[in-house]
Design an enzyme around this catalytic site. Structure first.
Site, PDB file in Angstrom:
ATOM      1  CG  HIS A   1      -1.853  -1.093   1.389  1.00 29.83           C
ATOM      2  ND1 HIS A   1      -1.699  -2.082   2.322  1.00 29.83           N
ATOM      3  CD2 HIS A   1      -2.997  -1.397   0.715  1.00 29.83           C
ATOM      4  CE1 HIS A   1      -2.712  -2.936   2.238  1.00 29.83           C
ATOM      5  NE2 HIS A   1      -3.507  -2.560   1.270  1.00 29.83           N
TER       6      HIS A   1
ATOM      7  CD  GLN B   1     -13.951  -4.710  -1.504  1.00 27.10           C
ATOM      8  OE1 GLN B   1     -14.208  -3.554  -1.829  1.00 27.10           O
ATOM      9  NE2 GLN B   1     -12.734  -5.218  -1.619  1.00 27.10           N
TER      10      GLN B   1
HETATM   11  P1  AMP Z   1      -6.610  -3.616  -0.304  1.00 30.30           P
HETATM   12  O1  AMP Z   1      -6.404  -2.808   0.918  1.00 30.30           O
HETATM   13  O2  AMP Z   1      -6.134  -5.032  -0.184  1.00 30.30           O
HETATM   14  O3  AMP Z   1      -7.993  -3.500  -0.874  1.00 30.30           O
HETATM   15  O4  AMP Z   1      -5.646  -3.006  -1.415  1.00 30.30           O
HETATM   16  C1  AMP Z   1      -5.627  -1.631  -1.685  1.00 30.30           C
HETATM   17  C2  AMP Z   1      -4.734  -1.363  -2.862  1.00 30.30           C
HETATM   18  O5  AMP Z   1      -3.411  -1.832  -2.583  1.00 30.30           O
HETATM   19  C3  AMP Z   1      -5.178  -2.106  -4.141  1.00 30.30           C
HETATM   20  O6  AMP Z   1      -4.959  -1.260  -5.263  1.00 30.30           O
HETATM   21  C4  AMP Z   1      -4.259  -3.295  -4.151  1.00 30.30           C
HETATM   22  O7  AMP Z   1      -4.061  -3.837  -5.443  1.00 30.30           O
HETATM   23  C5  AMP Z   1      -2.992  -2.704  -3.608  1.00 30.30           C
HETATM   24  N1  AMP Z   1      -2.093  -3.730  -3.073  1.00 30.30           N
HETATM   25  C6  AMP Z   1      -2.395  -4.721  -2.195  1.00 30.30           C
HETATM   26  N2  AMP Z   1      -1.321  -5.510  -1.969  1.00 30.30           N
HETATM   27  C7  AMP Z   1      -0.321  -5.018  -2.734  1.00 30.30           C
HETATM   28  C8  AMP Z   1       1.043  -5.395  -2.968  1.00 30.30           C
HETATM   29  N3  AMP Z   1       1.592  -6.445  -2.363  1.00 30.30           N
HETATM   30  N4  AMP Z   1       1.788  -4.652  -3.826  1.00 30.30           N
HETATM   31  C9  AMP Z   1       1.233  -3.585  -4.461  1.00 30.30           C
HETATM   32  N5  AMP Z   1      -0.034  -3.169  -4.288  1.00 30.30           N
HETATM   33  C10 AMP Z   1      -0.810  -3.877  -3.454  1.00 30.30           C
END
Ligand code: AMP
Length: 265
Positions: free
Chosen positions: A21, A45
Site C-alpha cells: 500500500h 465486496q
Molecule cells: P486492499 O487494501 O487489499 O484492498 O488493497 C488496496 C490497494 O493496494 C489495491 O490497489 C491493491 O491492489 C494494492 N495492493 C495490495 N497488496 C499489494 C502489494 N503487495 N503490492 C502492491 N499493491 C498492493
C-alpha cells in the site's frame, strides 16, 4: 488543495496497511503534488460467508504509515457514511468482471466498482493508483473509468513481495507459521511456470503442473490457475505462448484465500 493548484493522487485501501500500500502512495506522490488515501473495509465486496468481521483493522497504525509515506489526507468514512440504510445503487462492470475472481466471488467486483465509483466522486482525484497484485481488479477499474468517462488517470503499481516472493497482502496476517511457509509455494510455482512457458512448454500441462505443485505444497483448494491476454484477460489462443500474457492463480491455505499473478513473455 485543488484551489491551491495542487494535483490530487488517490489510493483506495481497506486498511491493515503494508509496504505494498505504501508503495502506491509513493507512486502517487511521484505523479501528483498531493496524495489522498482512503481506509474503508467495504462491506459490499464481502459475501455473507467471507471475512468482513475478521478483516484486520488498525486505523492508528495505518494513519502513521500513510503520514510517513507522504500522504497528505486520509479519508476513513464509517460504513453508514458510505451506505445509508436506504442506499440502493449498484455499479456493475461487465466483461472482465465475469471470469476468474468473478466466478469464485460473484459479488466481489460489483462491490468494488460501487465503492470505487463513490470514492472517486467524493475525492475527485486527477490520478488513482491501483496495485497489480489485484490484476483483474485493476482492469475492472480501468473499464469503469473508460466506460463512465471518469476524468481520472489510472496508474498501476507493481506488486511488492516478501523476501521469499509471497505477495504482500493484509490477509497474510491470517496465516499460521506453517501456513505462511506453505504460502511461498505460490510465487515459486508461478515463476517455474513462467520459465517453462517462455521456453515454449505446452500451456495446458504447465498450468496443471502449477495446480499440482500448490496441492502438493499443502494448499487446501486451488480455485484457478490461468494464462490470459495481459490487457483483456481473454484466454490465450494456441498451445504455446506467442505474446505478452499474464499468469493468475487463486488458492486456499486452510481457510485463507490467496491470489497472485505475474507477467509472462
Ligand atoms: P486492499 O487494501 O487489499 O484492498 O488493497 C488496496 C490497494 O493496494 C489495491 O490497489 C491493491 O491492489 C494494492 N495492493 C495490495 N497488496 C499489494 C502489494 N503487495 N503490492 C502492491 N499493491 C498492493
Amino acid at each position: 488543495m485543488r484551489a491551491a493548484g495542487d494535483t490530487l493522487g488517490f489510493v483506495a485501501t481497506m486498511g491493515a496497511l503494508h509496504e505494498g500500500h505504501v508503495s502506491l502512495v509513493r507512486l502517487a506522490k511521484q505523479n501528483t503534488t498531493r496524495c489522498i488515501a482512503s481506509l474503508f473495509v467495504n462491506p459490499k465486496q464481502f459475501a455473507a460467508h467471507e471475512d468482513l468481521s475478521a478483516y484486520p483493522r488498525d486505523e492508528a497504525g495505518d494513519v502513521a504509515k500513510l503520514e510517513a509515506a507522504g500522504c497528505d489526507l486520509v479519508f476513513a468514512p464509517k460504513p453508514n457514511e458510505m451506505y445509508a440504510d436506504d442506499f440502493a445503487t449498484a455499479i456493475s462492470v461487465g466483461g472482465v468482471s465475469n471470469d476468474l475472481e468473478g466466478l469464485s466471488r460473484p459479488h466481489f467486483f460489483g462491490g468494488v466498482a460501487t465503492v470505487v465509483a463513490k470514492l472517486f466522486l467524493q475525492v475527485q482525484p486527477d490520478m488513482a493508483v491501483f496495485g497489480e497484485k489485484d490484476y483483474q481488479q485493476l482492469l475492472v477499474i480501468r473499464k469503469l473509468v473508460r466506460d463512465m468517462a471518469f476524468p481520472i488517470t489510472i496508474i498501476p503499481g507493481p506488486t511488492i513481495r516478501e523476501m521469499d516472493g509471497l505477495a504482500m497482502s493484509s490477509r497474510n496476517a491470517y496465516l499460521s507459521a506453517p501456513e505462511r511457509a506453505t504460502a511461498s509455494a505460490m510465487p515459486r510455482a508461478l515463476r517455474t511456470a513462467i520459465s517453462a512457458l517462455e521456453h515454449r512448454a505446452p500451456i495446458k500441462a504447465t498450468l496443471a503442473r502449477v495446480e499440482a505443485d500448490l496441492t502438493q505444497a499443502g494448499f487446501a483448494r486451488v480455485d484457478y490457475v490461468a494464462l490470459r491476454e495481459a490487457e483483456t484477460l481473454a484466454p490465450v489462443a494456441g498451445d504455446t505462448l506467442t505474446g505478452a500474457a499474464r499468469i493468475l492463480a487463486a488458492a486456499l491455505i486452510g481457510r485463507t484465500r490467496l491470489i497472485d499473478n505475474m507477467a509472462v513473455g
